[in-house]
Enzyme design. Structure first.
Site, short mmCIF file in Angstrom:
data_model
loop_
_atom_site.label_atom_id
_atom_site.label_comp_id
_atom_site.label_asym_id
_atom_site.label_seq_id
_atom_site.Cartn_x
_atom_site.Cartn_y
_atom_site.Cartn_z
N GLU A 7 -5.28 -4.84 10.61
CA GLU A 7 -4.27 -3.80 10.82
C GLU A 7 -4.59 -3.06 12.13
OE1 GLU A 7 -2.25 -2.60 6.88
OE2 GLU A 7 -3.98 -1.33 7.13
N SER A 23 3.53 -1.90 10.42
CA SER A 23 4.97 -1.93 10.69
C SER A 23 5.62 -3.27 10.33
CB SER A 23 5.28 -1.54 12.14
OG SER A 23 4.85 -0.20 12.38
N HIS A 49 -9.49 0.98 4.82
CA HIS A 49 -8.24 1.18 5.55
C HIS A 49 -8.49 2.11 6.72
CE1 HIS A 49 -4.19 2.54 6.48
NE2 HIS A 49 -3.76 1.44 5.90
N GLU A 76 -7.00 4.61 7.73
CA GLU A 76 -6.88 6.03 7.38
C GLU A 76 -8.16 6.53 6.72
OE1 GLU A 76 -3.15 5.52 5.35
OE2 GLU A 76 -2.25 5.03 7.27
N ASN A 132 0.87 -1.18 0.00
CA ASN A 132 0.00 0.00 0.00
C ASN A 132 0.91 1.23 0.00
OD1 ASN A 132 -1.79 2.05 0.46
ND2 ASN A 132 -2.45 1.35 2.49
N LYS A 150 0.16 4.19 -0.35
CA LYS A 150 -0.51 5.38 0.20
C LYS A 150 -0.29 6.59 -0.73
CE LYS A 150 -0.35 3.28 4.72
NZ LYS A 150 -0.26 3.42 6.17
N GLY A 161 2.45 2.52 10.81
CA GLY A 161 3.38 3.64 10.67
C GLY A 161 4.07 4.04 11.96
P1 13P Z 1 3.08 0.59 7.72
O1 13P Z 1 3.61 -0.71 7.12
O2 13P Z 1 3.80 1.80 7.19
O3 13P Z 1 2.99 0.52 9.19
O4 13P Z 1 1.58 0.75 7.17
C1 13P Z 1 0.71 -0.30 7.29
C2 13P Z 1 -0.49 0.00 6.49
O5 13P Z 1 -1.26 0.87 6.82
C3 13P Z 1 -0.71 -0.78 5.26
O6 13P Z 1 -1.99 -0.60 4.76
#
Ligand code: 13P
Length: 262
Positions: free
Chosen positions: A174, A220, A102, A104, A10, A12, A180
């Site tokens: 997640e 992560s 997601h 976010e 992803n 982003k 993150g």
């Molecule tokens: P990170 O791997 O940067 O923690 O992000 C995970 C994520 O949100 C994948 O969709």
């Protein structure tokens, strides 16, 4: 139990067109390093076409074996929805997958389980395979509400999906506190929630069907923690954010999952 491991990147809202093309080409060229694992790249919408071309997936099937996915979509197939992107459009540019719900999107853009559910149905109707994300916040975990929160999200986001729909669906667990932050869930913490999700899928459809659905962990994930996660019986892959922006790291994670076939 024939769950091929699936590792999705992803990206982003990162990279530019040249970097997107370069990263996709590098992953496509080196996909053989993780041949046992299904690979998916989810670039920002404006670069889907560029990445499709780099993967050779413009016609829907990719000779590199790396699939294309989007990060979001609208639940309507067309119409007056300024700024939105529809499932048939994603299919048209070569997507096989779409990430939905997601954290976010849920937190920053107000997506509810009901919205995620409508999107999942629209994706499946168009022929896309949804990657449906669920996960608790730190406050919810510390308050002992992980199971309740994940149960509500799974049941709400997947409500009304048929067994054949669920078979095409990937669920991504997640935990919000791990996204993150560099704080990965322990393999046991992740496994416990994955087992819960599989049990919920068993109730939505049947245990036989649930045994075929792939459940990814996200939050992560890095090459150095992927092997421990991959060794857990109900962790069928990863949804990778930051580490998916480097071909070495992404392929390292995918290779670690490939060493733990179902
Ligand atoms: P990170 O791997 O940067 O923690 O992000 C995970 C994520 O949100 C994948 O969709």
């Amino acid at each position: 139990m024939d769950r091929r491991k699936i590792v999705a990147g992803n990206w982003k809202m990162n990279l530019d067109r040249a970097k997107a093309r370069e990263l996709a080409a590098a992953v496509a060229a080196r996909a053989g390093e993780a041949a046992a694992t299904e690979l998916v790249l989810c670039p920002p919408a404006p670069y889907l076409d560029t990445v499709a071309t780099a993967l050779g997936s413009a016609g829907g099937s990719s000779p590199s074996g790396v699939a294309l996915g989007a990060q979001n979509m609208h639940d309507k197939a067309s119409g007056a929805f300024t700024g939105e992107v529809a499932a048939p459009m994603l299919l048209d540019v070569g997507c096989r997958y779409v990430i939905l719900g997601h954290s976010e999107r849920r937190t920053l853009f107000g997506e509810t389980d009901k919205i995620v559910n409508a999107k999942a149905k629209a994706a499946l109707a168009a022929g896309l395979m949804p990657i449906v994300c669920v996960g608790e916040t730190l406050e919810e975990r510390e308050g002992g509400r992980t199971e309740a929160v994940v149960t509500t999200q799974v049941n709400g986001s997947l409500a009304g999906l048929t067994a054949s729909d669920l078979e095409k669906t990937v669920v991504a667990y997640e935990p919000v506190w791990a996204i993150g932050t560099g704080k990965v869930a322990t393999p046991q913490q992740a496994q416990d929630v994955h087992a819960l999700i599989r049990a919920l899928l068993g109730k939505l459809a049947s245990p036989t069907l649930a045994a075929r659905v792939r459940i990814q962990y996200g939050g992560s994930v890095k090459p150095d923690n992927a092997a421990d996660l991959a060794s857990q019986p109900d962790i069928d892959g990863a949804l990778v954010g930051g580490a998916s922006l480097k071909a070495d790291d992404f392929l390292g994670i995918a290779a670690a999952f490939g060493r733990h076939p179902a």
